[in-house]
Scaffold this active site. Structure first.
Site, PDB file in Angstrom:
ATOM      1  N   CYS A  25       0.808  -1.221   0.000  1.00 44.69           N
ATOM      2  CA  CYS A  25       0.000   0.000   0.000  1.00 44.69           C
ATOM      3  C   CYS A  25       0.840   1.270   0.000  1.00 44.69           C
ATOM      4  CB  CYS A  25      -0.942  -0.006   1.198  1.00 44.69           C
ATOM      5  SG  CYS A  25      -2.078  -1.419   1.214  1.00 44.69           S
ATOM      6  N   HIS A  80      -3.254   7.157   1.863  1.00 41.50           N
ATOM      7  CA  HIS A  80      -3.705   5.827   1.443  1.00 41.50           C
ATOM      8  C   HIS A  80      -5.058   5.556   2.074  1.00 41.50           C
ATOM      9  CE1 HIS A  80      -4.147   1.588   0.990  1.00 41.50           C
ATOM     10  NE2 HIS A  80      -3.816   1.317   2.239  1.00 41.50           N
ATOM     11  N   ASN A  95     -10.261  -0.322   0.141  1.00 44.13           N
ATOM     12  CA  ASN A  95      -8.795  -0.287   0.106  1.00 44.13           C
ATOM     13  C   ASN A  95      -8.309  -0.997  -1.157  1.00 44.13           C
ATOM     14  OD1 ASN A  95      -6.045  -0.693   0.441  1.00 44.13           O
ATOM     15  ND2 ASN A  95      -6.192  -1.319   2.579  1.00 44.13           N
TER      16      ASN A  95
END
Length: 332
Positions: free
Chosen positions: A116, A257, A287
């Site tokens: 990520c 993020h 996500n």
């Protein structure tokens, strides 16, 4: 021959997501959960999921073409393509597949894996090639298809993840629009978030065995990841701001993020960044790992909210564990 050093600017962005989406009500038909339970704990309402005919390379190529169009750059003028991903179609990498799909026949292409954090790590990697004068036009793609590695019986993790791709074009520029950055890793925390390989011994001869197997679904210690994020992300953003000779008040947009709305809120609170400056699209995408930052950037730019010259503090964090921040100005 040593090339002349130069600055860089982000001149275009693009994104793509699978057509299929699964909202929380639909997910509640699969596992014991509810829209209220998911939304109150994560901020997620829906997520896009790649179907059998969708590929990471296809999503990445669409995002790339959209970014090139905005930047008014031809694919044949690209010098380098970086693909930040943890879920390539081919274990050897998918950057070259994207290169072929968009017709960037002169570009070097390779994958970068930092989960990520991948998009921020990729941006800083691209910057080194441009700043040293080696390349002038770089395409950075962040894309992941995490649905391939989700345990769809685990309600703690399956509610979090979605699929998508985002891209930016970075170009050599007289004025350096990348103002500062900071990157970190801590492998001691690897067990908090991973997709582990699990193999079994296969005998080749009486004395020689090899391991053959596959990767297991995503494993995550949610409490530890939350604690890590709300502590480390504000620190790394402040470090990058210090390197940029800026303060938190100088930020026009905080672009984190998109892991969990609670994390976004907690980080913004610690940095004292008002909610109206925090970019969030987690409700509709979940996500998407390395894709979250460019996906959210593209949506905000195309809505007309981000203006030329705006200062953006971007931060990625995740498996590794790894985390980083980049302070840059929107050029276009």
């Amino acid at each position: 021959m040593q090339q002349m050093a130069t600055g860089l600017a982000v001149t275009g962005c693009g994104s793509a997501a699978p057509e299929t989406s699964l909202d929380n009500h639909g997910l509640s038909q699969i596992v014991d959960t509810s829209d209220e339970w998911i939304a109150s704990r994560t901020g997620i309402r829906s997520r896009h999921l790649a179907g059998p005919d969708d590929t990471l390379a296809k999503l990445g190529a669409i995002a790339a073409q959209n970014a090139l169009e905005m930047a008014q750059v031809e694919a044949t003028d690209l010098d380098l393509i970086l693909l930040a991903t943890s879920t390539p179609d081919d274990l050897f990498g998918s950057a070259c597949q994207i290169q072929a799909a968009i017709g960037a026949k002169h570009a070097v292409a390779f994958d970068l894996t930092a989960a990520c954090s991948g998009f921020v790590f990729g941006m800083i990697t691209a910057a080194q090639f441009i700043r040293t004068g080696v390349y002038r036009n770089v395409l950075l793609v962040g894309a992941d298809v995490l649905s391939r590695w989700v345990d769809w019986t685990d309600r703690r993790s399956c509610v979090l993840f979605g699929d998508g791709a985002g891209a930016v074009v970075l170009q050599a520029n007289d004025t350096d629009r990348l103002l500062g950055f900071a990157l970190h890793s801590d492998g001691c925390l690897h067990d908090c978030l991973n997709v582990q390989y699990q193999g079994e011994a296969r005998p080749l001869t009486g004395e020689i065995n090899v391991s053959q197997g596959t990767y297991q679904p995503i494993s995550m210690n949610g409490k530890e990841v939350y604690r890590f994020a709300v502590n480390r992300v504000p620190e790394v953003v402040e470090k990058a701001l210090f390197q940029s000779d800026l303060k938190t008040d100088d930020i026009d947009w905080l672009l984190l993020h998109q892991a969990n709305q609670r994390i976004l809120d907690a980080v913004a609170k610690r940095l004292k960044v008002p909610a109206e400056k925090v970019i969030s699209n987690i409700a509709n995408y979940g996500n998407t790992s390395a894709a979250t930052i460019p996906l959210a950037l593209d949506a905000t730019v195309r809505k007309g909210h981000i203006k030329p010259g705006d200062t953006i503090a971007a931060s990625g964090f995740g498996a590794g564990l790894s985390w980083g921040a980049a302070i840059f100005q929107w050029q276009r």
